[in-house]
Write an enzyme that holds these catalytic residues in place. Structure first.
Site: not given
Ligand code: NAD
Length: 344
Positions: A82-83, A102, A129, A204, A217, A220, A252-253
């Site tokens: 992801g991001i 991760d 972690c 976010s 959410y 948070s 985000v996708n």
């Molecule tokens: P994602 O699920 O693709 O990636 C998140 C990663 O965090 C995963 O690899 C997951 O295994 C890891 N993770 C989850 N719990 C964990 C833990 N306890 N310890 C360590 N790692 C852990 O999601 P993403 O969209 O890439 O999200 C990344 C950040 O961006 C998040 O904080 C999310 O809230 C924020 N965000 C996402 C979006 C969206 O629409 N996807 C939009 C705005 C903000």
């Protein structure tokens, strides 16, 4: 206008030039001396030297706005996909060295293998972690310090969206980001021997808006806006040499939005609403790079949307006369000076 002892007539005139570079506006003033024809060579030398000196100081000022990434040590959470993965890749491309952690070991190791192949085994490292485990989080951060000598960029990015496990969600999205920030500040602060740096918390757009489908959410993320922008206002921040920023993307996708019913209320309808707003991780990366490299943005939030890309925002409670009802407004950073922060 004056006449010197050899009888030459000369006069000084002041010229100003406005140089524009992106948001930077600098007025360069320089003096030219107009003299009689016999002193023409001296005129050229005087003017050029004066202009060069001014230009040099302008370039130096422009450079201080920009944080070089090459060779910097980075600690990032939630980087397996992801991001977080997209940010890790972009930082490596700029020559930074990244330890990403991760909870998902399988995807984390696969990502590590791919990135090491692309960018060199010494530059990127994965550590399993769970960020909700304080000891594991500290150990992972310490490992980044040991590996790279210092961490100057900390990205607290791991997050989940699941209202069915809301306490765990608060632990990951809020408590762990706060703990990660504290660990990073302790290490980075210049007034305690660190090198300074920047802490970017992935928040976010959900940190700035209400949303009935996912109230925890939303809570948070609002908490992280409050925490991060408050730390930025600490009077000690300039001495600490650490900037604080919030990254606030629209949907985000990524895998996080592969939602099952219950993770958010009316998941199908929610996703229909999100779909037209959806951006790609690469869009977030562009905005992240601006956020991390702009050294004059302490306390800022960057919203990332489909139309404008990354846009600075500043959330302010306006209560000008002390009598009317206070009003919360979001302003671009450029409309108000940033919170005074450290230089890097
Ligand atoms: P994602 O699920 O693709 O990636 C998140 C990663 O965090 C995963 O690899 C997951 O295994 C890891 N993770 C989850 N719990 C964990 C833990 N306890 N310890 C360590 N790692 C852990 O999601 P993403 O969209 O890439 O999200 C990344 C950040 O961006 C998040 O904080 C999310 O809230 C924020 N965000 C996402 C979006 C969206 O629409 N996807 C939009 C705005 C903000």
């Amino acid at each position: 206008m004056c006449t010197n002892e050899t009888g030459q007539v000369h006069s000084w005139s002041r010229t100003s030039v406005l140089i524009k570079y992106r948001k930077l506006r600098v007025t360069v003033s320089y003096c030219t001396r107009t003299v009689s024809v016999t002193d023409q060579a001296s005129l050229v030398v005087t003017s050029s030297v004066s202009l060069l000196c001014h230009l040099f100081s302008v370039c130096a000022k422009a450079k201080t706005r920009f944080m070089e990434l090459s060779g910097r040590g980075v600690f990032l959470t939630g980087g397996a996909q992801g991001i977080g993965r997209a940010i890790t890749t972009a930082l490596l491309d700029k020559g930074a060295k990244v330890l990403f952690c991760d909870v998902n070991a399988d995807i984390g190791k696969a990502t590590e293998a791919e990135l090491q192949k692309q960018c060199g085994a010494d530059n990127v490292m994965f550590q399993q972690c769970d960020v909700t485990n304080a000891d594991q989080l500290k150990a992972a951060f310490d490992q980044a310090v040991t590996k790279f000598g210092a961490v100057e960029i900390c990205c607290n990015n791991a997050g989940i969206m699941d209202e069915t496990i809301w306490e765990k969600m608060l632990a990951i999205n809020t408590t762990a980001q706060i703990r990660g920030s504290q660990i990073a500040l302790d290490h980075m602060r210049r007034d305690k021997g660190g090198r300074g740096g920047v802490i970017v918390n992935t928040v976010s757009i959900a940190g700035l808006l209400p949303g009935h489908e996912l109230p925890v959410y939303i809570a948070s993320k609002h908490a992280m806006i409050g925490y991060t922008t408050s730390c930025a206002r600490d009077p000690e921040v300039a001495g600490q040499g650490v900037r604080w920023c919030c990254l606030c993307p629209m949907p985000v996708n990524t895998g996080m939005l592969q939602l099952k019913e219950g993770q958010v209320k009316t998941a199908d309808q929610f996703m229909q609403k999100m779909q037209p707003l959806m951006i790609e991780p690469e869009d977030v990366v562009k905005a992240f790079m601006t956020l991390v490299q702009d050294t004059e943005n302490n306390g800022s939030m960057m919203v990332v949307n489909k139309v404008q890309g990354g846009v600075y925002k500043r959330r302010m409670l306006v209560d000008d006369d002390g009598q009317s009802n206070p009003m919360l407004i979001d302003n671009p950073l450029t409309a108000h000076p940033p919170v005074p922060g450290p230089s890097q």
